[in-house]
Design an enzyme around this catalytic site. Structure first.
Site, PDB file in Angstrom:
ATOM      1  N   ASP A  10      44.077  -4.591  19.267  1.00 27.18           N
ATOM      2  CA  ASP A  10      43.999  -5.585  18.186  1.00 27.18           C
ATOM      3  C   ASP A  10      43.046  -6.665  18.701  1.00 27.18           C
ATOM      4  O   ASP A  10      43.447  -7.731  19.131  1.00 27.18           O
ATOM      5  CB  ASP A  10      45.383  -6.160  17.841  1.00 27.18           C
ATOM      6  CG  ASP A  10      46.160  -6.665  19.041  1.00 27.18           C
ATOM      7  OD1 ASP A  10      45.837  -6.298  20.200  1.00 27.18           O
ATOM      8  OD2 ASP A  10      47.105  -7.461  18.839  1.00 27.18           O
ATOM      9  N   ASP A  15      42.167  -8.706  24.894  1.00 29.37           N
ATOM     10  CA  ASP A  15      41.748  -7.348  24.498  1.00 29.37           C
ATOM     11  C   ASP A  15      40.262  -7.167  24.794  1.00 29.37           C
ATOM     12  O   ASP A  15      39.813  -6.076  25.155  1.00 29.37           O
ATOM     13  CB  ASP A  15      41.973  -7.130  22.992  1.00 29.37           C
ATOM     14  CG  ASP A  15      43.439  -7.040  22.630  1.00 29.37           C
ATOM     15  OD1 ASP A  15      44.089  -8.101  22.540  1.00 29.37           O
ATOM     16  OD2 ASP A  15      43.926  -5.914  22.444  1.00 29.37           O
TER      17      ASP A  15
END
Ligand code: BDR
Ligand code: CA
Length: 317
Positions: A10, A15
């Site tokens: 996500d 990330d």
């Protein structure tokens, strides 16, 4: 032989750091990126992954597949207050040249796993919606994935979205429960480990600033909102929940041991929805519940070795 990897993400904040490691570390061959519901708006997360690939100098080389844009049953809960409205430190970068693939992430996962049985490792660093949807549709994939690394849950530590739950499992507890019961070979890295062993403080961030590379500047910009947010919850620095797992995949010595455990996810608790319930296998004799461990839970990380790996990646461009 580099690890053949798919990252389910996500894309926001850490990330991005995880993707950079996977895109640039010689021990990882990143074959695809799949996008899950999570941190910020779904379309923005796709753009963030594509922009990160471009920043790594890998434009057009790693396909990005959009997946499930909502959790299986829960209402989506955003984490934009942690990572910035765009998930990139309120940077609002331009669109990358590479565009997302038309194929759905769940189809891409199933096809790619069948095409390389026993060879693909998956890093799931988002709510587990895509992985659950894939294994519901085709349960045979569980035995064909080499290892499924999951960032989520808490092991004898408080949560980060409620006192009991960590964000990834809280957003889609039903998906997490399905995945832990599906028969994958799972390695779990929990939020508690991230707070203990992965925080880079201002002195560490100064070391990164001194690299004076495009990627070091990108890292500092993407992580500037989370740095400020962390201060409000008593964490003095940037946390690396997703990138610590990518680093462990690239350099297994970063992980300080794994414990066989039974892991399940609370889906109904009034105060504990999304909590991970983790029982070490050594309690099996006492707690009859543990018949067969379904995951190896990471016990710690070598922060100095992680920082060195991250700095090496950020110095490459
Ligand atoms: C997890 O939640 C997300 O905000 C981060 O990207 C990470 O995957 C940490 O709880
Ligand atoms: Ca994530």
């Amino acid at each position: 032989m580099p690890v053949r990897l798919i990252i389910d993400t996500d894309t926001a904040g850490d990330d991005v750091n995880s993707l950079l490691i996977a895109l640039l570390h010689p021990e990882i061959q990143l074959e695809a990126v799949t996008i899950s519901v999570g941190n910020v708006g779904f379309e923005q997360q796709i753009e963030n992954a594509l922009y990160t690939i471009e920043m790594a100098g890998r434009s057009g080389q790693v396909p990005v597949y959009p997946g499930c844009a909502t959790p299986l049953l829960s209402e989506w809960v955003a984490a934009d207050y942690v990572h910035g409205r765009d998930g990139m430190g309120d940077s609002f970068f331009p669109k990358a040249r590479q565009r997302p693939e038309p194929k759905h992430a769940v189809d891409a996962l199933i096809e790619r796993i069948h095409a390389a049985p026993g060879e693909l490792t998956i890093l799931a660093q988002a709510p587990l919606t895509n992985i659950a949807a894939a294994v519901i549709r085709d349960p045979s994939i569980a035995a064909k994935v080499k290892t499924l690394y999951i960032m989520g849950g808490t092991y004898f530590a408080p949560g980060n979205i409620t006192p009991a739950a960590e964000y990834n499992f809280y957003v889609d507890p039903e998906a997490a429960r399905i995945v832990f019961r599906a028969g994958f070979d799972i390695r779990l890295v929990d939020w508690g480990l991230c707070v203990r062993d992965t925080v880079l403080d201002d002195a560490d961030l100064d070391d990164i600033r001194r690299l004076d590379t495009e990627l070091a500047r990108f890292y500092l910009q993407v992580n500037r909102v989370v740095r400020r947010f962390n201060e409000t919850v008593g964490i003095r620095g940037v946390t690396h929940p997703d990138s610590i797992v990518a680093a462990m995949i690239a350099d297994p010595a970063i992980a300080r041991g794994w414990q066989p455990c039974q892991v399940d996810i609370e889906t109904r608790g009034e105060l504990t929805r999304g909590a991970s319930v983790i029982t070490p296998a050594e309690y099996a004799g006492v707690e009859k519940r543990v018949e067969k461990p379904n995951a190896q839970v990471c016990l710690g990380a070598d922060k100095a070795r992680f920082k060195a790996l991250l700095m090496d990646i950020l110095s490459r461009r």
